[in-house]
Motif scaffolding. Structure first.
Motif, PDB file in Angstrom:
ATOM      1  N   GLN A   1       0.851  -1.387  -0.216  1.00  0.00           N
ATOM      2  CA  GLN A   1      -0.002   0.044  -0.092  1.00  0.00           C
ATOM      3  C   GLN A   1       0.851   1.216  -0.028  1.00  0.00           C
ATOM      4  O   GLN A   1       0.516   2.279  -0.545  1.00  0.00           O
ATOM      5  CB  GLN A   1      -0.795  -0.019   1.211  1.00  0.00           C
ATOM      6  N   ASP A   2       2.066   1.106   0.557  1.00  0.00           N
ATOM      7  CA  ASP A   2       2.770   2.316   0.964  1.00  0.00           C
ATOM      8  C   ASP A   2       3.440   2.649  -0.572  1.00  0.00           C
ATOM      9  O   ASP A   2       3.707   3.661  -0.885  1.00  0.00           O
ATOM     10  CB  ASP A   2       3.859   2.051   1.650  1.00  0.00           C
TER      11      ASP A   2
ATOM     12  N   GLN B   1      -2.110  -3.661  -7.133  1.00  0.00           N
ATOM     13  CA  GLN B   1      -3.516  -3.883  -6.411  1.00  0.00           C
ATOM     14  C   GLN B   1      -4.175  -5.184  -6.833  1.00  0.00           C
ATOM     15  O   GLN B   1      -4.921  -5.635  -5.938  1.00  0.00           O
ATOM     16  CB  GLN B   1      -4.633  -2.718  -7.057  1.00  0.00           C
ATOM     17  N   ARG B   2      -3.765  -5.886  -7.993  1.00  0.00           N
ATOM     18  CA  ARG B   2      -4.305  -6.951  -8.288  1.00  0.00           C
ATOM     19  C   ARG B   2      -3.498  -8.020  -7.134  1.00  0.00           C
ATOM     20  O   ARG B   2      -4.137  -8.811  -6.590  1.00  0.00           O
ATOM     21  CB  ARG B   2      -3.697  -7.400  -9.610  1.00  0.00           C
ATOM     22  N   ALA B   3      -2.350  -7.847  -7.028  1.00  0.00           N
ATOM     23  CA  ALA B   3      -1.575  -8.668  -6.100  1.00  0.00           C
ATOM     24  C   ALA B   3      -2.051  -8.510  -4.832  1.00  0.00           C
ATOM     25  O   ALA B   3      -2.186  -9.686  -4.008  1.00  0.00           O
ATOM     26  CB  ALA B   3      -0.092  -8.245  -5.982  1.00  0.00           C
TER      27      ALA B   3
ATOM     28  N   MET C   1       4.048   5.671  -5.668  1.00  0.00           N
ATOM     29  CA  MET C   1       3.901   5.859  -7.131  1.00  0.00           C
ATOM     30  C   MET C   1       2.903   6.647  -7.451  1.00  0.00           C
ATOM     31  O   MET C   1       3.171   7.377  -8.521  1.00  0.00           O
ATOM     32  CB  MET C   1       3.485   4.345  -7.604  1.00  0.00           C
ATOM     33  N   ARG C   2       1.724   6.745  -6.937  1.00  0.00           N
ATOM     34  CA  ARG C   2       0.727   7.927  -7.122  1.00  0.00           C
ATOM     35  C   ARG C   2       1.113   9.290  -6.662  1.00  0.00           C
ATOM     36  O   ARG C   2       0.971  10.143  -7.650  1.00  0.00           O
ATOM     37  CB  ARG C   2      -0.624   7.617  -6.166  1.00  0.00           C
TER      38      ARG C   2
ATOM     39  N   LEU D   1       4.142   3.206 -14.401  1.00  0.00           N
ATOM     40  CA  LEU D   1       3.648   3.462 -12.837  1.00  0.00           C
ATOM     41  C   LEU D   1       2.050   2.857 -12.849  1.00  0.00           C
ATOM     42  O   LEU D   1       1.795   2.247 -11.970  1.00  0.00           O
ATOM     43  CB  LEU D   1       3.672   4.964 -12.642  1.00  0.00           C
ATOM     44  N   LYS D   2       1.399   3.198 -13.882  1.00  0.00           N
ATOM     45  CA  LYS D   2      -0.048   2.662 -13.955  1.00  0.00           C
ATOM     46  C   LYS D   2       0.041   1.269 -13.929  1.00  0.00           C
ATOM     47  O   LYS D   2      -0.911   0.725 -13.072  1.00  0.00           O
ATOM     48  CB  LYS D   2      -0.740   3.340 -14.914  1.00  0.00           C
ATOM     49  N   GLU D   3       0.716   0.797 -14.575  1.00  0.00           N
ATOM     50  CA  GLU D   3       0.823  -0.806 -14.718  1.00  0.00           C
ATOM     51  C   GLU D   3       1.070  -1.372 -13.614  1.00  0.00           C
ATOM     52  O   GLU D   3       0.659  -2.342 -12.934  1.00  0.00           O
ATOM     53  CB  GLU D   3       1.712  -1.414 -15.935  1.00  0.00           C
ATOM     54  N   LYS D   4       2.302  -0.764 -13.014  1.00  0.00           N
ATOM     55  CA  LYS D   4       2.574  -1.314 -11.557  1.00  0.00           C
ATOM     56  C   LYS D   4       1.541  -0.947 -10.307  1.00  0.00           C
ATOM     57  O   LYS D   4       1.551  -1.812  -9.581  1.00  0.00           O
ATOM     58  CB  LYS D   4       4.062  -0.573 -11.118  1.00  0.00           C
TER      59      LYS D   4
END
Length: 199
Positions: free
Chosen positions: A28-29, A138-140, A34-35, A130-133
């Motif tokens: 989450q961090d 989030q999927r993970a 990344m955001r 960054l969006k892909e990561k």
């Protein structure tokens, strides 16, 4: 020696932190970090575009001055007087300097435009990565939560099978079978003690 002790202490602290850290919180961090990088990337674009805009305005100002000086020189040459000729010579010297400034500004503008286009492409690539990561992270996290729920369900099923309703039903079924067998045995014993020949 103190450096070695310091490294050893830091290594142990890192170990304890990694053992105690929750992978979900760490992820989450990372997502939040990344955001927060996105606006920084935008600020790079803003800075390069601002340079382009400033140089475009400077070029336009120099072009207007060049046009004005050209008109002034032409008017002075049409007049033909000695005073007008002196003004035309002054304006011609000023125009020469202005055109050097204009050429320099146009070179800087071309470089700034190239830098902005390169920055734009680089930022777009970085934003996509960054969006892909973020999506992958989030999927993970969702998969981890699903896995935890599945593990809890599996643990509950194992517990039910070993101690729960199924084992209780099996125990009572065994008791009932035992009672039925004892009843049959009692009938056999009871009927077996009767003298059949006498009957």
């Amino acid at each position: 020696m103190f450096a070695r002790l310091s490294r050893l202490f830091r290594a142990w602290m890192g170990y304890f932190i990694s053992v105690g850290a929750d992978p979900e919180e760490i992820q989450q961090d990372a997502i939040e970090e990344m955001r927060m990088t996105m606006p920084k990337l935008n600020s790079v674009l803003v800075a390069t575009r601002a340079t382009v805009i400033r140089l475009e305005e400077e070029r336009d100002t120099l072009l207007r001055q060049d046009k004005s000086l050209t008109a002034s020189i032409q008017a002075a040459l049409r007049d033909g007087s000695a005073g007008a000729r002196a003004v035309a010579e002054e304006d011609a010297l000023q125009m020469q300097q202005l055109r050097q400034d204009l050429a320099s500004t146009q070179e800087q503008l071309a470089s700034a435009q190239n830098a902005h286009e390169s920055a734009k492409m680089s930022v777009d690539v970085l934003k996509n990565k960054l969006k892909e990561k973020i999506e992958l992270s989030q999927r993970a996290l969702k998969e981890r939560q699903k896995a935890q729920v599945m593990k809890q369900a599996a643990d509950a099923i194992v517990e039910l099978q070993s101690y729960g309703v199924a084992s209780t039903a099996d125990k009572f079924l065994e008791q009932i079978n035992q009672e039925v067998a004892e009843s049959k045995a009692a009938v056999e014993v009871a009927t077996g003690s009767i003298d059949k020949t006498a009957i």
